[in-house]
Design a protein around this motif. Structure first.
Motif, PDB file in Angstrom:
ATOM      1  N   VAL A 461      79.904  64.767 101.594  1.00 17.71           N
ATOM      2  CA  VAL A 461      79.260  64.640 100.286  1.00 17.71           C
ATOM      3  C   VAL A 461      79.558  65.863  99.428  1.00 17.71           C
ATOM      4  N   ALA A 462      79.594  67.049 100.060  1.00 20.01           N
ATOM      5  CA  ALA A 462      79.947  68.268  99.324  1.00 20.01           C
ATOM      6  C   ALA A 462      81.363  68.161  98.784  1.00 20.01           C
ATOM      7  N   ALA A 463      82.262  67.620  99.607  1.00 19.07           N
ATOM      8  CA  ALA A 463      83.643  67.434  99.153  1.00 19.07           C
ATOM      9  C   ALA A 463      83.707  66.467  97.978  1.00 19.07           C
ATOM     10  N   LYS A 464      82.870  65.426  98.022  1.00 16.54           N
ATOM     11  CA  LYS A 464      82.819  64.472  96.912  1.00 16.54           C
ATOM     12  C   LYS A 464      82.350  65.159  95.638  1.00 16.54           C
ATOM     13  N   ASP A 465      81.356  66.045  95.781  1.00 17.52           N
ATOM     14  CA  ASP A 465      80.849  66.776  94.619  1.00 17.52           C
ATOM     15  C   ASP A 465      81.904  67.699  94.023  1.00 17.52           C
ATOM     16  N   PHE A 466      82.866  68.116  94.856  1.00 18.73           N
ATOM     17  CA  PHE A 466      83.949  68.966  94.368  1.00 18.73           C
ATOM     18  C   PHE A 466      85.100  68.144  93.790  1.00 18.73           C
ATOM     19  N   GLY A 467      84.920  66.826  93.708  1.00 19.67           N
ATOM     20  CA  GLY A 467      85.933  66.001  93.056  1.00 19.67           C
ATOM     21  C   GLY A 467      86.738  65.124  93.983  1.00 19.67           C
ATOM     22  N   ASP A 468      86.461  65.121  95.295  1.00 17.33           N
ATOM     23  CA  ASP A 468      87.208  64.283  96.223  1.00 17.33           C
ATOM     24  C   ASP A 468      86.580  62.889  96.224  1.00 17.33           C
ATOM     25  N   ASP A 469      87.186  61.959  95.455  1.00 15.13           N
ATOM     26  CA  ASP A 469      86.579  60.632  95.348  1.00 15.13           C
ATOM     27  C   ASP A 469      86.921  59.738  96.531  1.00 15.13           C
ATOM     28  N   GLU A 470      87.600  60.303  97.544  1.00 19.57           N
ATOM     29  CA  GLU A 470      87.850  59.555  98.768  1.00 19.57           C
ATOM     30  C   GLU A 470      86.891  59.954  99.889  1.00 19.57           C
ATOM     31  N   ALA A 471      86.059  60.951  99.631  1.00 23.41           N
ATOM     32  CA  ALA A 471      85.126  61.410 100.659  1.00 23.41           C
ATOM     33  C   ALA A 471      84.031  60.370 100.877  1.00 23.41           C
ATOM     34  N   MET A 472      83.428  60.419 102.080  1.00 25.76           N
ATOM     35  CA  MET A 472      82.391  59.457 102.426  1.00 25.76           C
ATOM     36  C   MET A 472      81.034  59.845 101.836  1.00 25.76           C
ATOM     37  N   VAL A 713     105.136  55.280  77.094  1.00 23.95           N
ATOM     38  CA  VAL A 713     105.753  56.318  77.929  1.00 23.95           C
ATOM     39  C   VAL A 713     105.109  57.679  77.625  1.00 23.95           C
ATOM     40  N   LEU A 714     104.871  57.965  76.342  1.00 25.09           N
ATOM     41  CA  LEU A 714     104.216  59.214  75.955  1.00 25.09           C
ATOM     42  C   LEU A 714     102.846  59.321  76.615  1.00 25.09           C
ATOM     43  N   PHE A 715     102.095  58.237  76.587  1.00 24.99           N
ATOM     44  CA  PHE A 715     100.764  58.226  77.185  1.00 24.99           C
ATOM     45  C   PHE A 715     100.851  58.532  78.681  1.00 24.99           C
ATOM     46  N   ALA A 716     101.844  57.942  79.338  1.00 25.70           N
ATOM     47  CA  ALA A 716     101.966  58.092  80.788  1.00 25.70           C
ATOM     48  C   ALA A 716     102.448  59.476  81.196  1.00 25.70           C
ATOM     49  N   THR A 717     103.352  60.063  80.438  1.00 25.05           N
ATOM     50  CA  THR A 717     103.981  61.324  80.852  1.00 25.05           C
ATOM     51  C   THR A 717     103.176  62.558  80.473  1.00 25.05           C
ATOM     52  N   ASP A 718     102.290  62.464  79.496  1.00 23.78           N
ATOM     53  CA  ASP A 718     101.571  63.636  78.994  1.00 23.78           C
ATOM     54  C   ASP A 718     100.793  64.338  80.113  1.00 23.78           C
ATOM     55  N   GLU A 719      99.823  63.661  80.712  1.00 21.12           N
ATOM     56  CA  GLU A 719      99.014  64.267  81.769  1.00 21.12           C
ATOM     57  C   GLU A 719      99.801  64.409  83.076  1.00 21.12           C
ATOM     58  N   LEU A 720     100.597  63.397  83.393  1.00 15.94           N
ATOM     59  CA  LEU A 720     101.286  63.394  84.685  1.00 15.94           C
ATOM     60  C   LEU A 720     102.293  64.529  84.800  1.00 15.94           C
ATOM     61  N   SER A 721     102.967  64.861  83.702  1.00 12.04           N
ATOM     62  CA  SER A 721     103.933  65.970  83.758  1.00 12.04           C
ATOM     63  C   SER A 721     103.229  67.284  84.080  1.00 12.04           C
ATOM     64  N   GLY A 722     101.995  67.442  83.574  1.00  8.18           N
ATOM     65  CA  GLY A 722     101.230  68.647  83.879  1.00  8.18           C
ATOM     66  C   GLY A 722     100.882  68.736  85.352  1.00  8.18           C
ATOM     67  N   LEU A 723     100.515  67.600  85.959  1.00  8.40           N
ATOM     68  CA  LEU A 723     100.208  67.590  87.389  1.00  8.40           C
ATOM     69  C   LEU A 723     101.457  67.925  88.205  1.00  8.40           C
ATOM     70  N   LYS A 742     106.149  62.169  98.211  1.00  3.43           N
ATOM     71  CA  LYS A 742     105.008  62.219  99.122  1.00  3.43           C
ATOM     72  C   LYS A 742     104.095  63.387  98.787  1.00  3.43           C
ATOM     73  N   SER A 743     104.686  64.526  98.443  1.00  2.00           N
ATOM     74  CA  SER A 743     103.907  65.709  98.101  1.00  2.00           C
ATOM     75  C   SER A 743     103.102  65.476  96.826  1.00  2.00           C
ATOM     76  N   LEU A 744     103.727  64.859  95.829  1.00  2.00           N
ATOM     77  CA  LEU A 744     103.021  64.585  94.572  1.00  2.00           C
ATOM     78  C   LEU A 744     101.873  63.615  94.798  1.00  2.00           C
ATOM     79  N   LYS A 745     102.082  62.609  95.641  1.00  2.00           N
ATOM     80  CA  LYS A 745     101.016  61.652  95.933  1.00  2.00           C
ATOM     81  C   LYS A 745      99.795  62.355  96.518  1.00  2.00           C
ATOM     82  N   LYS A 746     100.041  63.292  97.418  1.00  2.00           N
ATOM     83  CA  LYS A 746      98.932  64.029  98.020  1.00  2.00           C
ATOM     84  C   LYS A 746      98.159  64.807  96.966  1.00  2.00           C
ATOM     85  N   LYS A 751      91.510  65.412  94.251  1.00  7.50           N
ATOM     86  CA  LYS A 751      90.954  65.639  92.917  1.00  7.50           C
ATOM     87  C   LYS A 751      90.565  67.090  92.680  1.00  7.50           C
ATOM     88  N   ARG A 752      90.476  67.855  93.769  1.00  6.72           N
ATOM     89  CA  ARG A 752      90.161  69.273  93.601  1.00  6.72           C
ATOM     90  C   ARG A 752      91.384  70.060  93.157  1.00  6.72           C
TER      91      ARG A 752
END
Length: 803
Positions: A461-472, A713-723, A742-746, A751-752
């Motif tokens: 739950v603490a991990a979820k609070d830190f932004g991990d939306d896959e935590a239980m 394309v602009l909408f898709a690349t704006d945030e994703l390029s930053g990540l 694979k690294s980018l997917k991780k 979310k943290r």
């Protein structure tokens, strides 16, 4: 693949082709008509003649394969008096005046109908109305023609279903993979080998059930909707339970309900069922998939190994025909030996074998960093030896395992809910079954200490609070169940779809799912209109309404619910709502002109690239903002070469200036509105401002929506390029050029990491471009590599990486 030599019985005479069929049904002087229209016309002619092209009843007492086996010894030219009734789809036909040959296909194979005018009688005129793909019933005697073809000579022929769409051209069949997956019904008609895959799938699942039951396991069913997320780390789908007025999760695992049953005294249980994980799609993943989880009281990992070896070997023997003790199969050209006792290898040993030296939990983290750097594998400073060791195994070791191998002794750091080993608390009592570099099962000695379990839930739950939306979530009831006492137990989960891929030798998960998840199909009003009758008995929706319904689907219902909820809330509020801290400002004339700009035809910026770059530097002092604009310029030019080659320079300037106003005039709502004014002052066209405005349309309803492909394309690349740049910064090279997908997917899932990068906006961008998130990440990452060194802002000099 739909070839008549493999998929259609040879008929006497030439096979009637689609082109011949068209010629047969149209006047030589008339223009070519759409074949669907011709078939609809024939349908109407049959109805007018009193023939129902879709009758209620049919009767079948024989199948093609049974007839072939029973009359294999029938001599050429010999007739029998044995009357049978068969039914199936017409796969080929040849009309020769008073004789016609029809190839009928049923679930078992194909049989020829030898139709003669003197024996068919009243049914003979129907022969002239038949099309390839029609489904018919035929009653008649079994004969073998003079040419040696076993046939049914019908005395009665009945149309059971008129086919209004022509099948794909016979010699090519259905080979387009997307069409095959989306229209699986046509795929099954045209490709008998696909039917065999799904017949085998059914046989494998049936065998799994029999095997488990024979081993004393009880099959159970547990809820699909969960109020608490648990059993795995994955992003869930959410649905709303109207009766309770509460959101529920579609289950991501069956683990916790099944272990409750172990507490209740049901010592051996298993469930085969659908799981739902709101994640990407690739060769081995589908958001909706089938798993089997099994739990056995008073057992452990060794018990799960015995269960797994026995199950896989039984499938190899009974489904693939392997001999006992010689269970050897082939998957995608790779020989896999399942015989004997499978190897059990500690994870550290696999990692050691691929790096050429012994490494384990006692290896200094500094040395593990060096190994990771040497193989261009990124790592984070807060990772301990366990996580670093796992990364080496995951990136380098797993792919080297071909024959079935139980990889065990996983570090606790990457198995937070596993039971720790007594002899080394840093390791867990867990294994994964790996075959051909892929995971097929995950097993544990189950945690049964309620206090320990409650603590681990709290960490999740603490991990979820830190932004991990896959935590239980915290499952109070499950901990309560453990407090009553759960015996020691072994548990295992199998990916059924991956097992089917293995035993059916299929390369992708979509090839073993009858209806894999696909992005919504674009359906036009014309498509819908072509299906509708001329009139209906009752009131019917318009074509426009049907098109909206087809396009929006479930989203329309959600939007309607949200609108109704918002309206109810508004009525319930007695006092006026407080003014928002940030209301949209009144639009300037420049902004209005940009919104109204005509974006059809040639697009012009009105300023040069150099003038645009000077403008960017005038309103931005932060180097990162300038570099971000240059990155987007490169990406927009890259994609414009593909999607809009006539306007490459225009889209490059759009990318360069897309955040022109952000540094000096920061406002989520009014972002890009000020840009329109700045551009107008600089002599730029309203078209340029219009294109830039679209990428903030989600935050301001007055702004134009991204409708052109390059706006999306602009909408898709704006945030994703930053990540992508943030992820590159973590790599030893600092560069995007050696970053694996694979690294980018991780990084996207964590979310943290780079929390300021808006994942929701990235997903929205993928959706706008008709892609799933994985495909979008792949295309933008490849584009980033293509435009480097532009955008490769954290790349280290070669001497730094070599050192």
């Amino acid at each position: 693949m739909g070839h008549h030599g493999a998929g259609v019985l040879h008929v006497e005479g030439d096979i009637h082709t689609m082109q011949e069929e068209e010629a047969r049904t149209q006047d030589a002087q008339a223009p070519l008509l759409d074949e669907r229209a011709q078939r609809r016309a024939r349908r109407q002619e049959l109805i007018a003649a009193g023939i129902n092209p879709y009758p209620i009843k049919s009767h079948v007492d024989a199948h093609a394969k049974d007839i072939e086996e029973k009359y294999a010894g029938l001599a050429a030219g010999e007739d029998t008096t044995d009357v049978v009734t068969v039914a199936g789809r017409i796969r080929a036909l040849r009309n020769q005046g008073k004789i016609a040959f029809i190839v009928l296909e049923d679930v078992t194979g194909q049989i020829q109908l030898f139709c003669r005018v003197n024996t068919l009688g009243e049914s003979w005129p129907l022969v002239g109305e038949l099309d390839l793909g029609d489904i018919v019933e035929a009653t008649g005697a079994v004969v073998r023609t003079k040419r040696g073809q076993l046939s049914v000579a019908p005395t009665k022929l009945t149309l059971l279903s008129k086919s209004l769409r022509p099948l794909p051209e016979k010699f090519h069949g259905l080979t387009d993979r997307e069409v095959r997956y989306r229209q699986r019904y046509v795929d099954l008609i045209m490709n008998p080998e696909v039917r065999e895959v799904f017949r085998r799938r059914s046989a494998i699942i049936s065998l799994i059930r029999r095997y488990m039951e024979a081993d004393g396991y009880l099959e159970v069913e547990t809820p699909v909707m969960h109020s608490i997320l648990g059993g795995a780390n994955a992003k869930p789908f959410v649905t709303h339970f109207n009766a309770l007025d509460r959101d529920f999760y579609l289950r991501i695992a069956t683990e916790l309900p099944l272990k409750r049953l172990i507490v209740g005294g049901m010592e051996r249980v298993f469930e085969i069922g659908r799981q739902f994980r709101n994640e990407g799609m690739d060769l081995t993943h589908n958001p909706e998939f089938t798993s089997m989880e099994a739990y056995c009281a008073y057992s452990d990992l060794e018990g799960m190994k015995e269960l797994t070896q026995g199950l896989f070997k039984t499938i190899a023997r009974e489904i693939l025909g392997c001999e006992e003790g010689k269970e050897v199969i082939t998957y995608q050209g790779q020989k896999i030996d399942m015989s004997g006792t499978w190897k059990s290898i500690p994870l550290a040993e696999v990692a050691s074998s691929v790096v050429g030296e012994h490494i384990d939990m006692d290896t200094p983290v500094e040395h593990l960093h060096e190994i990771l750097d040497a193989h261009s594998i990124e790592w984070q400073k807060d990772w301990g030896a366990g996580k670093l060791l796992f990364e080496i195994y995951d990136e380098l070791g797993e792919a080297t395992l071909v024959n079935p191998t139980f990889v065990c002794d996983y570090p606790e750091e990457v198995s937070p809910l596993s039971k720790r080993k007594d002899e080394d608390k840093r390791l867990t009592d867990r294994f994964e079954l790996v075959i051909c570099g892929h995971e097929y099962a995950n097993a544990f000695s189950e945690l049964n200490d309620p206090v320990d379990q409650a603590g681990r839930f709290a960490e999740q739950v603490a991990a979820k609070d830190f932004g991990d939306d896959e935590a239980m979530g915290y499952d109070y009831d499950y901990v309560r169940a453990l407090e009553y006492g759960m015996p020691p137990a072994g548990g295992i989960g199998y990916g059924i779809d991956r097992m089917i891929m293995l035993f059916c030798d299929q390369p992708a998960i979509r090839d073993v799912l009858l209806f894999p998840q696909m992005k919504p199909e674009t359906i036009t009003k014309e498509d819908i209109a072509s299906q509708l009758p001329d009139k209906t008995d009752n009131a019917a929706a318009s074509v426009d309404a049907l098109a909206r319904n087809a396009e929006d689907g479930a989203t329309a219902d959600r939007k309607a619910d949200e609108a109704a909820h918002a309206e109810a809330q508004e009525k319930a509020e007695e006092a006026p709502a407080e003014e928002s801290a940030e209301e949209p400002e009144g639009l300037s004339e420049a902004a209005k002109a940009a919104i109204a700009a005509d974006m059809s035809g040639t697009l012009t910026a009105g300023i040069t690239r150099d003038e645009a770059h000077d403008l960017l530097k005038r309103y931005n002092d932060d180097t990162f903002h300038i570099e971000h604009g240059e990155t987007l310029e490169g990406l927009m030019r890259h994609f414009a070469e593909q999607y809009d080659p006539e306007n490459v320079d225009f889209w490059g300037i759009v990318g360069l200036l897309h955040d022109l106003d952000w540094e000096k005039f920061p406002s989520v709502t009014n972002h890009t509105v000020k840009t329109a004014e700045l551009l107008a002052e600089a002599g730029a066209t309203p078209q340029l401002a219009h294109a830039i405005m679209t990428h903030n349309a989600d935050n301001n309803d007055e702004l134009p929506q991204p409708e052109l492909k390059m706006e999306r394309v602009l909408f898709a690349t704006d945030e994703l390029s930053g990540l992508i740049q943030a992820a590159a910064k973590m790599r030893p090279s600092g560069s995007v050029t050696d970053m694996p997908l694979k690294s980018l997917k991780k990084k996207f899932k964590d979310k943290r990491f780079a929390a300021g990068c808006d994942r929701a906006a990235m997903e929205r961008g993928a959706e706008l471009n008709g892609e799933d998130m994985n495909a979008c990440m792949e295309s933008v990452l490849e584009a980033m590599k293509a435009i480097a060194p532009v955008g490769d802002i954290y790349a280290k000099p070669a001497e730094d990486t070599e050192a």
